[in-house]
Scaffold this motif. Structure first.
Motif, PDB file in Angstrom:
ATOM      1  N   LYS A 342       0.825  -1.207   0.000  1.00 50.69           N
ATOM      2  CA  LYS A 342       0.000   0.000   0.000  1.00 50.69           C
ATOM      3  C   LYS A 342       0.860   1.257   0.000  1.00 50.69           C
ATOM      4  CE  LYS A 342      -3.722  -2.207   2.617  1.00 50.69           C
ATOM      5  NZ  LYS A 342      -4.457  -2.233   3.898  1.00 50.69           N
ATOM      6  N   LEU A 343       1.916   1.228   0.829  1.00 46.62           N
ATOM      7  CA  LEU A 343       2.772   2.404   0.933  1.00 46.62           C
ATOM      8  C   LEU A 343       3.546   2.660  -0.360  1.00 46.62           C
ATOM      9  CD1 LEU A 343       4.110   1.957   4.579  1.00 46.62           C
ATOM     10  CD2 LEU A 343       2.547   3.723   3.741  1.00 46.62           C
ATOM     11  N   VAL A 344       4.007   1.593  -1.018  1.00 42.73           N
ATOM     12  CA  VAL A 344       4.746   1.758  -2.276  1.00 42.73           C
ATOM     13  C   VAL A 344       3.835   2.337  -3.352  1.00 42.73           C
ATOM     14  CG1 VAL A 344       5.906   0.536  -4.154  1.00 42.73           C
ATOM     15  CG2 VAL A 344       6.458  -0.029  -1.783  1.00 42.73           C
ATOM     16  N   VAL A 345       2.643   1.755  -3.505  1.00 46.84           N
ATOM     17  CA  VAL A 345       1.698   2.264  -4.501  1.00 46.84           C
ATOM     18  C   VAL A 345       1.286   3.689  -4.160  1.00 46.84           C
ATOM     19  CG1 VAL A 345      -0.595   1.959  -5.520  1.00 46.84           C
ATOM     20  CG2 VAL A 345       0.850  -0.035  -5.078  1.00 46.84           C
ATOM     21  N   GLY A 346       1.045   3.964  -2.870  1.00 48.83           N
ATOM     22  CA  GLY A 346       0.668   5.307  -2.457  1.00 48.83           C
ATOM     23  C   GLY A 346       1.744   6.331  -2.769  1.00 48.83           C
ATOM     24  N   LEU A 376      -4.640  11.856  -7.508  1.00 50.21           N
ATOM     25  CA  LEU A 376      -4.174  12.239  -6.177  1.00 50.21           C
ATOM     26  C   LEU A 376      -5.059  11.685  -5.063  1.00 50.21           C
ATOM     27  CD1 LEU A 376      -2.969  15.871  -6.875  1.00 50.21           C
ATOM     28  CD2 LEU A 376      -1.571  13.983  -6.053  1.00 50.21           C
ATOM     29  N   GLY A 377      -6.240  11.207  -5.418  1.00 50.38           N
ATOM     30  CA  GLY A 377      -7.095  10.572  -4.420  1.00 50.38           C
ATOM     31  C   GLY A 377      -6.604   9.210  -3.998  1.00 50.38           C
ATOM     32  N   ILE A 378      -5.830   8.537  -4.866  1.00 49.28           N
ATOM     33  CA  ILE A 378      -5.339   7.182  -4.553  1.00 49.28           C
ATOM     34  C   ILE A 378      -4.390   7.192  -3.357  1.00 49.28           C
ATOM     35  CG2 ILE A 378      -4.074   5.196  -5.461  1.00 49.28           C
ATOM     36  CD1 ILE A 378      -5.149   5.955  -8.240  1.00 49.28           C
ATOM     37  N   PRO A 379      -3.328   8.020  -3.348  1.00 48.20           N
ATOM     38  CA  PRO A 379      -2.470   8.043  -2.160  1.00 48.20           C
ATOM     39  C   PRO A 379      -3.198   8.556  -0.921  1.00 48.20           C
ATOM     40  CG  PRO A 379      -1.850   9.813  -3.676  1.00 48.20           C
ATOM     41  CD  PRO A 379      -2.798   8.915  -4.404  1.00 48.20           C
ATOM     42  N   GLN A 380      -4.222   9.381  -1.116  1.00 43.21           N
ATOM     43  CA  GLN A 380      -5.008   9.861   0.015  1.00 43.21           C
ATOM     44  C   GLN A 380      -5.622   8.678   0.765  1.00 43.21           C
ATOM     45  OE1 GLN A 380      -5.259  13.152   0.674  1.00 43.21           O
ATOM     46  NE2 GLN A 380      -6.727  13.083   2.362  1.00 43.21           N
ATOM     47  N   GLY A 381      -6.057   7.668   0.010  1.00 42.52           N
ATOM     48  CA  GLY A 381      -6.683   6.508   0.630  1.00 42.52           C
ATOM     49  C   GLY A 381      -5.714   5.450   1.111  1.00 42.52           C
ATOM     50  N   LEU A 382      -4.510   5.399   0.534  1.00 41.55           N
ATOM     51  CA  LEU A 382      -3.546   4.344   0.875  1.00 41.55           C
ATOM     52  C   LEU A 382      -2.599   4.732   2.007  1.00 41.55           C
ATOM     53  CD1 LEU A 382      -2.562   3.057  -2.690  1.00 41.55           C
ATOM     54  CD2 LEU A 382      -3.964   1.877  -1.004  1.00 41.55           C
ATOM     55  N   ASN A 383      -2.023   5.931   1.926  1.00 41.21           N
ATOM     56  CA  ASN A 383      -0.952   6.293   2.859  1.00 41.21           C
ATOM     57  C   ASN A 383      -1.421   6.416   4.305  1.00 41.21           C
ATOM     58  OD1 ASN A 383       0.975   6.345   0.816  1.00 41.21           O
ATOM     59  ND2 ASN A 383       0.671   8.511   0.390  1.00 41.21           N
ATOM     60  N   LEU A 447       9.232  11.739  -4.104  1.00 37.75           N
ATOM     61  CA  LEU A 447      10.342  10.838  -4.428  1.00 37.75           C
ATOM     62  C   LEU A 447      11.086  10.426  -3.165  1.00 37.75           C
ATOM     63  CD1 LEU A 447      11.740  12.498  -7.685  1.00 37.75           C
ATOM     64  CD2 LEU A 447      10.606  10.268  -7.495  1.00 37.75           C
ATOM     65  N   ALA A 448      11.246  11.369  -2.236  1.00 43.28           N
ATOM     66  CA  ALA A 448      11.860  11.019  -0.947  1.00 43.28           C
ATOM     67  C   ALA A 448      11.007   9.987  -0.219  1.00 43.28           C
ATOM     68  CB  ALA A 448      12.030  12.277  -0.093  1.00 43.28           C
ATOM     69  N   LEU A 449       9.680  10.114  -0.329  1.00 44.72           N
ATOM     70  CA  LEU A 449       8.774   9.134   0.282  1.00 44.72           C
ATOM     71  C   LEU A 449       8.953   7.758  -0.349  1.00 44.72           C
ATOM     72  CD1 LEU A 449       6.418   8.462   2.161  1.00 44.72           C
ATOM     73  CD2 LEU A 449       4.855   9.268   0.365  1.00 44.72           C
ATOM     74  N   VAL A 450       9.126   7.713  -1.674  1.00 43.31           N
ATOM     75  CA  VAL A 450       9.365   6.433  -2.357  1.00 43.31           C
ATOM     76  C   VAL A 450      10.645   5.786  -1.836  1.00 43.31           C
ATOM     77  CG1 VAL A 450       9.896   5.343  -4.568  1.00 43.31           C
ATOM     78  CG2 VAL A 450       8.109   7.091  -4.439  1.00 43.31           C
ATOM     79  N   VAL A 451      11.707   6.573  -1.730  1.00 38.47           N
ATOM     80  CA  VAL A 451      13.000   6.045  -1.281  1.00 38.47           C
ATOM     81  C   VAL A 451      12.897   5.494   0.140  1.00 38.47           C
ATOM     82  CG1 VAL A 451      15.376   6.651  -0.712  1.00 38.47           C
ATOM     83  CG2 VAL A 451      14.334   7.532  -2.805  1.00 38.47           C
ATOM     84  N   VAL A 452      12.296   6.272   1.039  1.00 40.11           N
ATOM     85  CA  VAL A 452      12.163   5.829   2.432  1.00 40.11           C
ATOM     86  C   VAL A 452      11.337   4.551   2.521  1.00 40.11           C
ATOM     87  CG1 VAL A 452      11.194   6.433   4.690  1.00 40.11           C
ATOM     88  CG2 VAL A 452      12.459   8.145   3.371  1.00 40.11           C
ATOM     89  N   THR A 453      10.284   4.464   1.715  1.00 37.93           N
ATOM     90  CA  THR A 453       9.398   3.294   1.755  1.00 37.93           C
ATOM     91  C   THR A 453      10.077   2.052   1.204  1.00 37.93           C
ATOM     92  OG1 THR A 453       7.470   4.740   1.515  1.00 37.93           O
ATOM     93  CG2 THR A 453       7.163   2.400   1.054  1.00 37.93           C
ATOM     94  N   VAL A 454      10.695   2.185   0.036  1.00 39.75           N
ATOM     95  CA  VAL A 454      11.343   1.028  -0.594  1.00 39.75           C
ATOM     96  C   VAL A 454      12.534   0.547   0.227  1.00 39.75           C
ATOM     97  CG1 VAL A 454      12.609   0.259  -2.634  1.00 39.75           C
ATOM     98  CG2 VAL A 454      10.555   1.674  -2.891  1.00 39.75           C
ATOM     99  N   ALA A 455      13.272   1.491   0.831  1.00 43.59           N
ATOM    100  CA  ALA A 455      14.468   1.119   1.589  1.00 43.59           C
ATOM    101  C   ALA A 455      14.145   0.527   2.959  1.00 43.59           C
ATOM    102  CB  ALA A 455      15.362   2.350   1.765  1.00 43.59           C
ATOM    103  N   ASP A 456      12.925   0.679   3.426  1.00 46.26           N
ATOM    104  CA  ASP A 456      12.553   0.187   4.753  1.00 46.26           C
ATOM    105  C   ASP A 456      12.226  -1.301   4.686  1.00 46.26           C
ATOM    106  OD1 ASP A 456      11.722  -0.214   7.303  1.00 46.26           O
ATOM    107  OD2 ASP A 456      10.009   1.164   7.234  1.00 46.26           O
ATOM    108  N   ARG A 457      13.226  -2.128   4.903  1.00 43.31           N
ATOM    109  CA  ARG A 457      13.039  -3.577   4.836  1.00 43.31           C
ATOM    110  C   ARG A 457      12.220  -4.121   5.993  1.00 43.31           C
ATOM    111  NH1 ARG A 457      19.050  -5.744   2.883  1.00 43.31           N
ATOM    112  NH2 ARG A 457      19.140  -4.491   0.946  1.00 43.31           N
ATOM    113  N   SER A 458      12.120  -3.360   7.068  1.00 42.72           N
ATOM    114  CA  SER A 458      11.364  -3.841   8.233  1.00 42.72           C
ATOM    115  C   SER A 458       9.882  -3.995   7.922  1.00 42.72           C
ATOM    116  CB  SER A 458      11.537  -2.876   9.405  1.00 42.72           C
ATOM    117  OG  SER A 458      10.938  -1.622   9.134  1.00 42.72           O
ATOM    118  N   LEU A 459       9.386  -3.288   6.893  1.00 40.71           N
ATOM    119  CA  LEU A 459       7.972  -3.388   6.560  1.00 40.71           C
ATOM    120  C   LEU A 459       7.579  -4.795   6.129  1.00 40.71           C
ATOM    121  CD1 LEU A 459       7.441  -0.059   4.571  1.00 40.71           C
ATOM    122  CD2 LEU A 459       6.518  -0.628   6.818  1.00 40.71           C
ATOM    123  N   ALA A 460       8.533  -5.535   5.566  1.00 40.74           N
ATOM    124  CA  ALA A 460       8.222  -6.881   5.101  1.00 40.74           C
ATOM    125  C   ALA A 460       7.874  -7.819   6.251  1.00 40.74           C
ATOM    126  CB  ALA A 460       9.405  -7.447   4.311  1.00 40.74           C
TER     127      ALA A 460
END
Length: 475
Positions: A342-346, A376-383, A447-460
């Motif tokens: 959800k966070l990656v798509v958002g 812009l409504g999609i990330p509003q619902g996911l994040n 883009l910073a949000l994408v980097v932080v989300t993808v790099a956060d391996r703890s989410l898995a």
């Protein structure tokens, strides 16, 4: 939704169902903050025209509310625990009523800022009071998680966020911008009437001097409020930065950190972050996501009116797809436990939506504007939901309340940063060039949000810790 199971309260009285009489005052108290957060979006341009102030100054109307709420929310939450929900609910309703009167009759722009500060403080009481009442009813009925009531509360707050700009636009069309402040008068009166008639009386409070004042951590509150104010002053004047304000913010934040680590009962328990890197990353995602969300809400709305030449009513209607899509997305994806996806798509759709703003001009067709708002409504619902789930799963269970409160503080920090960005990039006049500058800023933050989300391996591995309880959505 009646509960058939019967449970005995600690006072010996048997209860079998959640008291539905509590729902109306809980709902109206909880929606006061989101309605004032969203309704102002369509009021900024007509207010600026009425008082002859540029967008860089009207941005203070946004920041004032969030600054007061960021400081007031933890304070009021603690006071609810100490004095009871009914007392704080009534005090909050009175402050909201006063803010509505002051804002409606404001003779100068400074009075409007004062009214927004009062609103920020007054609307702090509704949500923690509601949650405390829910917990008390859960104890009385023997049902640990009254999911139906939580759902009603969540839907009401998100719905009012959806229709807030539209209601604001209609009110401005009917009675002018002052009506968006005056609406707090009937809402506050309704809150007072419902609270007096339906909320149970609180027990007598404990001794003020011996027990309450030490728990309030007044030095910590003062340092936190001073640091946020100094930071806000710096951010709102980026065109000619007041470096002394930034230095003051750094010093005050450092003093706050020292104070809170030593306090027996800290105002904000910074120990919830100790050694918990996944939780820190989630808070960072909250700041980044909310910065883009609020920059769009306030900046794009002003551009629709000044840059595209629409009325406040038309601008409010054009914002509906953002929030309606957000509700649909959160409703359909909410039952799914996955967080990282959800966070990656958002994050990715937030990049796409922000980039689409670069294509808009003063002559763009309405359908292209609607297309941008749908994306812009999609990330509003996911994040929002995903980050709330992450906080629940990553926080120490013994400190979950403090962790959730801290998340809301980071949400408000994102709103303050967004307001400062709008002030800096629009300057004295809202133009399409300013919108494109704001879009570039939003793309960079996304883009910073994408980097932080993808790099956060703890989410898995987050889901393996424990399953989340019913969710609450905050505006």
């Amino acid at each position: 939704m009646p509960y058939r199971r019967r449970a005995r309260r600690s006072d010996g009285i048997v209860g079998s169902a959640f008291d539905r009489r509590l729902i109306p005052p809980m709902v109206i108290g909880a929606i006061l903050n989101p309605v004032n957060s969203s309704i102002i979006a369509v009021s900024l341009v007509p207010i600026g025209a009425a008082f002859g102030v540029p967008p860089s100054q009207t941005a203070w109307l946004v920041s004032a509310l969030y600054l007061a709420t960021a400081v007031g929310q933890p304070v009021v939450g603690r006071l609810v625990d100490l004095f009871g929900p009914r007392r704080l609910y009534l005090i909050g309703a009175v402050l909201t009523l006063a803010a509505g009167v002051v804002g409606t009759a404001a003779p100068a722009f400074g009075w409007l800022i004062a009214a927004r500060v009062l609103l920020g403080l007054g609307t702090c009481a509704g949500y923690p009071s509601a949650m405390t009442l829910i917990r008390r009813e859960a104890d009385r009925t023997g049902h640990e998680s009254p999911a139906g009531v939580l759902t009603v509360l969540a839907i009401s707050t998100q719905t009012i966020s959806v229709v807030g700009p539209t209601i604001g636009g209609l009110l401005i069309g009917l009675a002018g911008w002052r009506a968006t402040l005056a609406v707090n008068v009937p809402l506050a009166i309704a809150s007072l009437a419902l609270a007096l008639a339906r909320l149970p009386r609180d027990p007598r409070p404990r001794g003020l001097r011996r027990e309450v004042l030490p728990v309030l951590d007044l030095p910590g509150m003062a340092l936190f409020a001073g640091a946020l104010t100094a930071l806000l002053v710096f951010l709102m004047e980026l065109q000619s930065p007041p470096w002394a304000a930034l230095a003051g913010a750094v010093i005050l934040f450092a003093g706050f950190a020292v104070r809170e680590r030593r306090a027996a009962v800290p105002f904000i328990d910074l120990r919830v972050l100790g050694g918990n890197v996944p939780l820190v990353l989630t808070y960072l995602r909250v700041v980044l996501a909310q910065t883009v969300s609020y920059a769009f809400l306030y900046g794009f709305t002003q551009w629709l009116e000044d840059g595209r030449g629409l009325t406040a009513t038309q601008a409010g209607l054009l914002l509906l797809p953002v929030f309606l899509v957000g509700i649909v997305v959160s409703t359909t994806t909410g039952p799914r436990p996955q967080i990282r996806g959800k966070l990656v798509v958002g994050a990715l759709t937030q990049v796409a939506g922000s980039a689409l703003l670069l294509l808009l001009t003063g002559t763009s067709a309405i359908w292209t504007i609607v297309a941008v708002t749908v994306v812009l409504g999609i990330p509003q619902g996911l994040n929002n939901l995903a980050n709330q789930n992450a906080v629940y799963l990553q926080a120490d269970p013994e400190r979950l309340g403090g962790s959730a409160g801290l998340m809301r503080t980071f949400m408000y920090l994102g709103a303050i940063i967004a307001s400062a960005a709008n002030a800096a990039l629009f300057g004295d006049r809202v133009t399409t060039t300013g919108l494109h500058d704001l879009a570039a800023f939003a793309v960079a933050v996304s883009l910073a949000l994408v980097v932080v989300t993808v790099a956060d391996r703890s989410l898995a591995s987050t889901l393996s810790r424990r399953q989340p309880r019913p969710q609450e959505t905050h505006a």
